[in-house]
Design a protein around this motif. Structure first.
Motif, PDB file in Angstrom:
ATOM      1  N   LEU A  72       0.834  -1.200   0.000  1.00  0.00           N
ATOM      2  CA  LEU A  72       0.000   0.000   0.000  1.00  0.00           C
ATOM      3  C   LEU A  72       0.866   1.245   0.000  1.00  0.00           C
ATOM      4  N   CYS A  73       0.515   2.211  -0.833  1.00  0.00           N
ATOM      5  CA  CYS A  73       1.076   3.558  -0.698  1.00  0.00           C
ATOM      6  C   CYS A  73       0.158   4.318   0.249  1.00  0.00           C
ATOM      7  N   CYS A  74       0.719   4.789   1.342  1.00  0.00           N
ATOM      8  CA  CYS A  74      -0.070   5.466   2.375  1.00  0.00           C
ATOM      9  C   CYS A  74       0.603   6.809   2.659  1.00  0.00           C
ATOM     10  N   SER A  75      -0.024   7.894   2.220  1.00  0.00           N
ATOM     11  CA  SER A  75       0.591   9.219   2.257  1.00  0.00           C
ATOM     12  C   SER A  75      -0.263  10.152   3.114  1.00  0.00           C
ATOM     13  N   VAL A  76       0.377  10.891   4.017  1.00  0.00           N
ATOM     14  CA  VAL A  76      -0.339  11.721   4.989  1.00  0.00           C
ATOM     15  C   VAL A  76       0.000  13.195   4.791  1.00  0.00           C
ATOM     16  N   ASN A  77      -1.020  14.020   4.713  1.00  0.00           N
ATOM     17  CA  ASN A  77      -0.898  15.481   4.679  1.00  0.00           C
ATOM     18  C   ASN A  77      -0.076  15.988   3.505  1.00  0.00           C
ATOM     19  N   GLU A  78       1.168  16.424   3.753  1.00  0.00           N
ATOM     20  CA  GLU A  78       2.000  16.985   2.680  1.00  0.00           C
ATOM     21  C   GLU A  78       2.610  15.905   1.789  1.00  0.00           C
ATOM     22  N   VAL A  80       2.496  13.473  -1.051  1.00  0.00           N
ATOM     23  CA  VAL A  80       1.648  13.457  -2.248  1.00  0.00           C
ATOM     24  C   VAL A  80       1.356  12.023  -2.678  1.00  0.00           C
ATOM     25  N   VAL A  81       2.400  11.236  -2.885  1.00  0.00           N
ATOM     26  CA  VAL A  81       2.280   9.849  -3.327  1.00  0.00           C
ATOM     27  C   VAL A  81       3.455   9.040  -2.791  1.00  0.00           C
ATOM     28  N   HIS A  82       3.281   7.707  -2.834  1.00  0.00           N
ATOM     29  CA  HIS A  82       4.344   6.734  -2.552  1.00  0.00           C
ATOM     30  C   HIS A  82       4.812   6.768  -1.101  1.00  0.00           C
ATOM     31  N   GLY A  83       3.947   7.238  -0.196  1.00  0.00           N
ATOM     32  CA  GLY A  83       4.303   7.234   1.224  1.00  0.00           C
ATOM     33  C   GLY A  83       4.355   5.823   1.786  1.00  0.00           C
ATOM     34  N   PHE A  84       5.206   5.630   2.787  1.00  0.00           N
ATOM     35  CA  PHE A  84       5.358   4.324   3.436  1.00  0.00           C
ATOM     36  C   PHE A  84       4.396   4.198   4.625  1.00  0.00           C
ATOM     37  N   PRO A  85       3.677   3.086   4.744  1.00  0.00           N
ATOM     38  CA  PRO A  85       3.004   2.790   6.006  1.00  0.00           C
ATOM     39  C   PRO A  85       4.059   2.678   7.117  1.00  0.00           C
ATOM     40  N   SER A  86       3.697   3.103   8.326  1.00  0.00           N
ATOM     41  CA  SER A  86       4.695   3.149   9.392  1.00  0.00           C
ATOM     42  C   SER A  86       3.999   3.129  10.750  1.00  0.00           C
ATOM     43  N   GLU A  87       4.762   3.439  11.776  1.00  0.00           N
ATOM     44  CA  GLU A  87       4.201   3.536  13.128  1.00  0.00           C
ATOM     45  C   GLU A  87       3.559   4.904  13.376  1.00  0.00           C
ATOM     46  N   ARG A  88       3.547   5.763  12.362  1.00  0.00           N
ATOM     47  CA  ARG A  88       2.901   7.072  12.495  1.00  0.00           C
ATOM     48  C   ARG A  88       1.436   6.886  12.882  1.00  0.00           C
ATOM     49  N   VAL A  89       0.987   7.695  13.845  1.00  0.00           N
ATOM     50  CA  VAL A  89      -0.390   7.628  14.320  1.00  0.00           C
ATOM     51  C   VAL A  89      -1.178   8.803  13.743  1.00  0.00           C
ATOM     52  N   LEU A  90      -2.300   8.502  13.122  1.00  0.00           N
ATOM     53  CA  LEU A  90      -3.142   9.558  12.569  1.00  0.00           C
ATOM     54  C   LEU A  90      -3.775  10.379  13.689  1.00  0.00           C
ATOM     55  N   VAL A  91      -3.908  11.684  13.440  1.00  0.00           N
ATOM     56  CA  VAL A  91      -4.543  12.569  14.407  1.00  0.00           C
ATOM     57  C   VAL A  91      -5.690  13.321  13.726  1.00  0.00           C
ATOM     58  N   GLU A  92      -6.598  13.810  14.539  1.00  0.00           N
ATOM     59  CA  GLU A  92      -7.729  14.582  14.036  1.00  0.00           C
ATOM     60  C   GLU A  92      -7.239  15.709  13.131  1.00  0.00           C
ATOM     61  N   GLY A  93      -7.859  15.829  11.956  1.00  0.00           N
ATOM     62  CA  GLY A  93      -7.499  16.888  11.029  1.00  0.00           C
ATOM     63  C   GLY A  93      -6.530  16.482   9.944  1.00  0.00           C
ATOM     64  N   ASP A  94      -5.957  15.275  10.045  1.00  0.00           N
ATOM     65  CA  ASP A  94      -5.054  14.780   9.002  1.00  0.00           C
ATOM     66  C   ASP A  94      -5.845  14.434   7.735  1.00  0.00           C
ATOM     67  N   LEU A  95      -5.105  14.365   6.623  1.00  0.00           N
ATOM     68  CA  LEU A  95      -5.588  13.737   5.397  1.00  0.00           C
ATOM     69  C   LEU A  95      -4.710  12.530   5.130  1.00  0.00           C
ATOM     70  N   VAL A  96      -5.310  11.401   4.800  1.00  0.00           N
ATOM     71  CA  VAL A  96      -4.523  10.211   4.477  1.00  0.00           C
ATOM     72  C   VAL A  96      -4.954   9.691   3.113  1.00  0.00           C
ATOM     73  N   SER A  97      -3.964   9.477   2.243  1.00  0.00           N
ATOM     74  CA  SER A  97      -4.208   8.983   0.885  1.00  0.00           C
ATOM     75  C   SER A  97      -3.780   7.527   0.775  1.00  0.00           C
ATOM     76  N   PHE A  98      -4.637   6.727   0.172  1.00  0.00           N
ATOM     77  CA  PHE A  98      -4.345   5.320  -0.100  1.00  0.00           C
ATOM     78  C   PHE A  98      -4.291   5.113  -1.604  1.00  0.00           C
ATOM     79  N   ASP A  99      -3.201   4.516  -2.077  1.00  0.00           N
ATOM     80  CA  ASP A  99      -3.061   4.111  -3.476  1.00  0.00           C
ATOM     81  C   ASP A  99      -2.816   2.609  -3.448  1.00  0.00           C
ATOM     82  N   MET A 100      -3.716   1.850  -4.101  1.00  0.00           N
ATOM     83  CA  MET A 100      -3.671   0.397  -3.996  1.00  0.00           C
ATOM     84  C   MET A 100      -3.776  -0.230  -5.372  1.00  0.00           C
TER      85      MET A 100
END
Length: 255
Positions: A72-78, A80-100
């Motif tokens: 999965l490409c999992c990209s948060v906030n700034e 754009v694409v090709h983000g790595f899934p990680s131990e990052r915890v989502l917080v209220e107000g975030d945007l998360v993009s999934f490319d599958m």
């Protein structure tokens, strides 16, 4: 497969297989969307995506592709694409993009969406709406006989007319028995490009990537994650679309 100017033209059977793959991608993305909430680690989405690939008996298309380490490409906030899934915890107000993407019977499905995490501010809401709507504005131009860059011009005009920017470094693409086939499908009108007439049987992954600030991006030290240079928010929506004699048909949707 037949070819037109190096672009593979799919027959009805091949489009049917691409539709099957697209439906599975849509189902996986629906499940990922339902799990978005403050406090979720982004690695949990990777684990869910892999589990669903097993359930649907498909191969994750991205894992190992050119060395990409995740399904999965999992990209948060700034990002754009090709983000790595990680131990990052989502917080209220975030945007998360999934490319599958998945591979089914030798054919690829590919789709993407961006999801709000809880309540987001008005500018982020506008970014999501404009990016999502620009995808469908582009799809409306995927008509046999149109110029490929009619799609590009439509997306760019819609996005920029609403005060946002389209990313130029990454573009959409043809798709079929390969994840990335000809032609490239930019979200802007490239200067001096030759006309490419859309033909029935072309299958395109149309994917606007839009920023709330400037269009420039940079790739982080992991050599994959692309972020906005000005660290403004980004959004990404994508569908796989077949050009048919009866107009565009979105393949990456559930029944």
């Amino acid at each position: 497969m037949k070819k037109f100017r190096g672009i593979y033209l799919k027959n009805e059977n091949e489009i049917g297989l691409l539709r099957e793959a697209g439906r599975i991608v849509a189902a996986i993305l629906d499940q990922l969307r339902l799990h978005v909430a403050p406090g979720i680690r982004t690695m949990e989405f990777e684990e869910l995506a892999l589990s669903l690939c097993d359930t649907y008996k498909v191969k994750p298309a991205f894992k190992g592709y050119l060395g990409f380490p995740y399904a999965l490409c999992c990209s948060v906030n700034e990002e754009v694409v090709h983000g790595f899934p990680s131990e990052r915890v989502l917080v209220e107000g975030d945007l998360v993009s999934f490319d599958m993407g998945v591979v089914l019977k030798g054919f690829y499905g590919d789709s993407a969406l961006t999801v709000p995490v809880g309540k987001i501010d008005a500018r982020a809401e506008d970014l999501l709406s404009v990016t999502r709507d620009s995808l469908f504005v582009g799809i409306d131009q995927a008509v046999a006989g149109n110029d490929l860059y009619d799609i590009s011009r439509a997306v760019q005009k819609y996005v920029e007319g609403r005060g946002f920017s389209v990313v130029r470094r990454f573009v959409g693409h043809g798709i079929g028995k390969q994840l990335h086939e000809k032609p490239e499908v930019p979200n802007f009108a490239p200067a001096g490009a030759n006309r490419v007439s859309l033909q029935p049987g072309m299958v395109l992954a149309i994917e606007p990537m839009v920023t709330a600030g400037k269009p420039e991006v940079e790739v982080l030290s992991d050599k994959w994650t692309a972020v906005t240079k000005d660290r403004s928010l980004a959004a990404h929506f994508e569908h796989t679309v077949a050009v048919t004699k009866n107009g565009p048909v979105i393949l990456s949707v559930r029944d």
